[in-house]
Scaffold this motif. Structure first.
Motif: not given
Length: 158
Positions: A16-27
Protein backbone atom coordinates in the motif's frame (compact mmCIF):
# COMPACT_ATOMS: atom_id res chain seq x y z
CA UNK A 1 4.13 -15.13 19.90
CA UNK A 2 5.19 -16.47 16.55
CA UNK A 3 6.42 -13.61 14.44
CA UNK A 4 4.66 -15.06 11.38
CA UNK A 5 1.41 -13.36 12.50
CA UNK A 6 2.86 -10.02 11.42
CA UNK A 7 4.05 -11.09 7.94
CA UNK A 8 0.73 -10.48 6.09
CA UNK A 9 0.44 -7.03 7.72
CA UNK A 10 3.98 -6.06 6.72
CA UNK A 11 3.41 -7.35 3.17
CA UNK A 12 0.15 -5.35 2.90
CA UNK A 13 1.77 -2.22 4.38
CA UNK A 14 4.71 -2.30 1.98
CA UNK A 15 2.37 -2.83 -0.97
CA UNK A 16 0.00 0.00 0.00
CA UNK A 17 2.80 2.46 0.81
CA UNK A 18 4.41 1.76 -2.57
CA UNK A 19 1.31 1.48 -4.77
CA UNK A 20 -1.05 3.98 -3.17
CA UNK A 21 1.34 6.52 -1.68
CA UNK A 22 4.25 6.13 -4.12
CA UNK A 23 6.71 5.82 -1.22
CA UNK A 24 9.78 3.62 -1.20
CA UNK A 25 9.80 1.27 1.78
CA UNK A 26 12.66 -0.53 3.46
CA UNK A 27 11.58 -3.14 5.98
CA UNK A 28 13.44 -3.69 9.21
CA UNK A 29 13.73 -6.73 11.41
CA UNK A 30 10.83 -8.19 13.34
CA UNK A 31 11.13 -7.64 17.09
CA UNK A 32 9.13 -8.95 20.02
CA UNK A 33 7.35 -6.15 21.87
CA UNK A 34 5.84 -8.07 24.77
CA UNK A 35 2.65 -6.68 26.29
CA UNK A 36 3.11 -2.92 25.77
CA UNK A 37 3.54 -0.52 22.86
CA UNK A 38 4.79 3.08 22.89
CA UNK A 39 3.44 5.44 20.22
CA UNK A 40 5.52 7.69 17.98
CA UNK A 41 2.65 10.22 18.06
CA UNK A 42 -0.01 9.00 15.61
CA UNK A 43 -1.42 5.49 16.00
CA UNK A 44 -4.22 3.74 14.17
CA UNK A 45 -5.55 0.69 16.00
CA UNK A 46 -7.76 -1.92 14.38
CA UNK A 47 -8.91 -5.03 16.20
CA UNK A 48 -9.62 -8.40 14.69
CA UNK A 49 -11.61 -11.35 15.93
CA UNK A 50 -12.53 -14.84 14.80
CA UNK A 51 -10.06 -17.72 14.89
CA UNK A 52 -7.47 -15.26 16.22
CA UNK A 53 -8.11 -12.29 18.48
CA UNK A 54 -5.84 -9.30 18.47
CA UNK A 55 -4.95 -5.83 17.23
CA UNK A 56 -3.07 -4.22 14.38
CA UNK A 57 -1.25 -0.95 15.13
CA UNK A 58 -0.05 1.40 12.40
CA UNK A 59 2.17 3.94 14.12
CA UNK A 60 4.09 6.97 12.87
CA UNK A 61 5.14 10.46 13.86
CA UNK A 62 2.89 13.45 13.25
CA UNK A 63 4.94 14.77 10.31
CA UNK A 64 4.71 11.38 8.59
CA UNK A 65 0.95 11.26 9.20
CA UNK A 66 0.55 14.72 7.63
CA UNK A 67 2.65 13.68 4.62
CA UNK A 68 0.53 10.55 4.14
CA UNK A 69 -2.70 12.53 4.43
CA UNK A 70 -1.42 15.15 1.99
CA UNK A 71 -0.57 12.43 -0.52
CA UNK A 72 -4.03 10.88 -0.16
CA UNK A 73 -6.05 14.10 -0.28
CA UNK A 74 -3.91 16.54 -2.25
CA UNK A 75 -4.25 19.08 0.59
CA UNK A 76 -1.66 20.37 3.07
CA UNK A 77 -2.04 20.28 6.84
CA UNK A 78 -0.54 22.24 9.71
CA UNK A 79 -1.21 19.69 12.46
CA UNK A 80 -1.73 15.96 12.61
CA UNK A 81 -4.81 16.49 14.81
CA UNK A 82 -6.80 17.89 11.85
CA UNK A 83 -9.85 15.78 11.02
CA UNK A 84 -8.72 14.93 7.47
CA UNK A 85 -5.36 13.67 8.76
CA UNK A 86 -7.14 11.50 11.33
CA UNK A 87 -9.57 10.19 8.70
CA UNK A 88 -6.74 9.51 6.23
CA UNK A 89 -4.86 7.53 8.86
CA UNK A 90 -7.97 5.52 9.73
CA UNK A 91 -8.61 4.76 6.07
CA UNK A 92 -4.99 3.75 5.47
CA UNK A 93 -5.16 1.42 8.48
CA UNK A 94 -8.43 -0.04 7.15
CA UNK A 95 -6.94 -0.72 3.72
CA UNK A 96 -3.77 -2.31 5.07
CA UNK A 97 -5.52 -4.46 7.67
CA UNK A 98 -8.26 -5.41 5.21
CA UNK A 99 -5.68 -6.65 2.71
CA UNK A 100 -3.77 -8.53 5.42
CA UNK A 101 -6.90 -10.17 6.88
CA UNK A 102 -8.08 -11.18 3.39
CA UNK A 103 -4.68 -12.79 2.78
CA UNK A 104 -4.81 -14.60 6.15
CA UNK A 105 -8.38 -15.82 5.60
CA UNK A 106 -7.58 -17.02 2.06
CA UNK A 107 -4.61 -19.04 3.34
CA UNK A 108 -6.38 -20.36 6.46
CA UNK A 109 -9.87 -21.59 5.52
CA UNK A 110 -12.24 -21.50 8.48
CA UNK A 111 -10.25 -18.88 10.42
CA UNK A 112 -12.88 -16.27 9.48
CA UNK A 113 -11.15 -13.18 10.83
CA UNK A 114 -13.17 -9.96 10.92
CA UNK A 115 -12.04 -6.39 11.57
CA UNK A 116 -13.32 -3.82 14.04
CA UNK A 117 -13.62 -0.13 13.09
CA UNK A 118 -10.36 1.83 13.42
CA UNK A 119 -9.47 4.15 16.28
CA UNK A 120 -6.84 6.86 15.94
CA UNK A 121 -4.80 8.09 18.90
CA UNK A 122 -2.46 11.07 18.90
CA UNK A 123 0.20 12.03 21.42
CA UNK A 124 3.87 11.19 21.65
CA UNK A 125 4.94 8.60 24.17
CA UNK A 126 1.42 7.24 24.70
CA UNK A 127 1.86 3.72 26.08
CA UNK A 128 -0.71 1.05 25.30
CA UNK A 129 -0.83 -2.11 27.37
CA UNK A 130 -2.07 -5.29 25.67
CA UNK A 131 -3.84 -7.38 28.28
CA UNK A 132 -3.28 -11.10 27.57
CA UNK A 133 -1.76 -10.27 24.18
CA UNK A 134 1.79 -10.69 22.99
CA UNK A 135 3.01 -8.49 20.18
CA UNK A 136 5.80 -8.00 17.69
CA UNK A 137 6.72 -5.07 15.48
CA UNK A 138 8.50 -4.23 12.26
CA UNK A 139 9.84 -0.74 11.64
CA UNK A 140 9.40 0.29 8.01
CA UNK A 141 11.61 3.09 6.72
CA UNK A 142 9.71 5.16 4.15
CA UNK A 143 10.58 8.32 2.25
CA UNK A 144 8.00 10.11 4.45
CA UNK A 145 9.51 8.85 7.70
CA UNK A 146 9.54 5.70 9.83
CA UNK A 147 6.33 3.70 10.21
CA UNK A 148 5.97 1.00 12.83
CA UNK A 149 3.71 -1.99 12.19
CA UNK A 150 2.68 -3.89 15.31
CA UNK A 151 0.49 -6.97 15.60
CA UNK A 152 -0.72 -8.22 18.97
CA UNK A 153 -2.37 -11.66 19.07
CA UNK A 154 -3.99 -13.43 21.97
CA UNK A 155 -1.45 -15.79 23.50
CA UNK A 156 -2.03 -19.44 22.77
CA UNK A 157 -3.70 -18.83 19.38
CA UNK A 158 -1.92 -19.69 16.18
Amino acid sequence: MATNHIVPFVRASVSIFRDMLDLEVRSGETEEEGDSFVSRGFTVIIGFTGGWKGRFFLDMGGETAMHVASTLTGESYSTFAEEEVLLSGAELGNIISGNAITDINNNNPGLNLRLTPPSVFTGEGLTMFNVRLSSCSVLLQTDAGPVKINVAVEEGNK
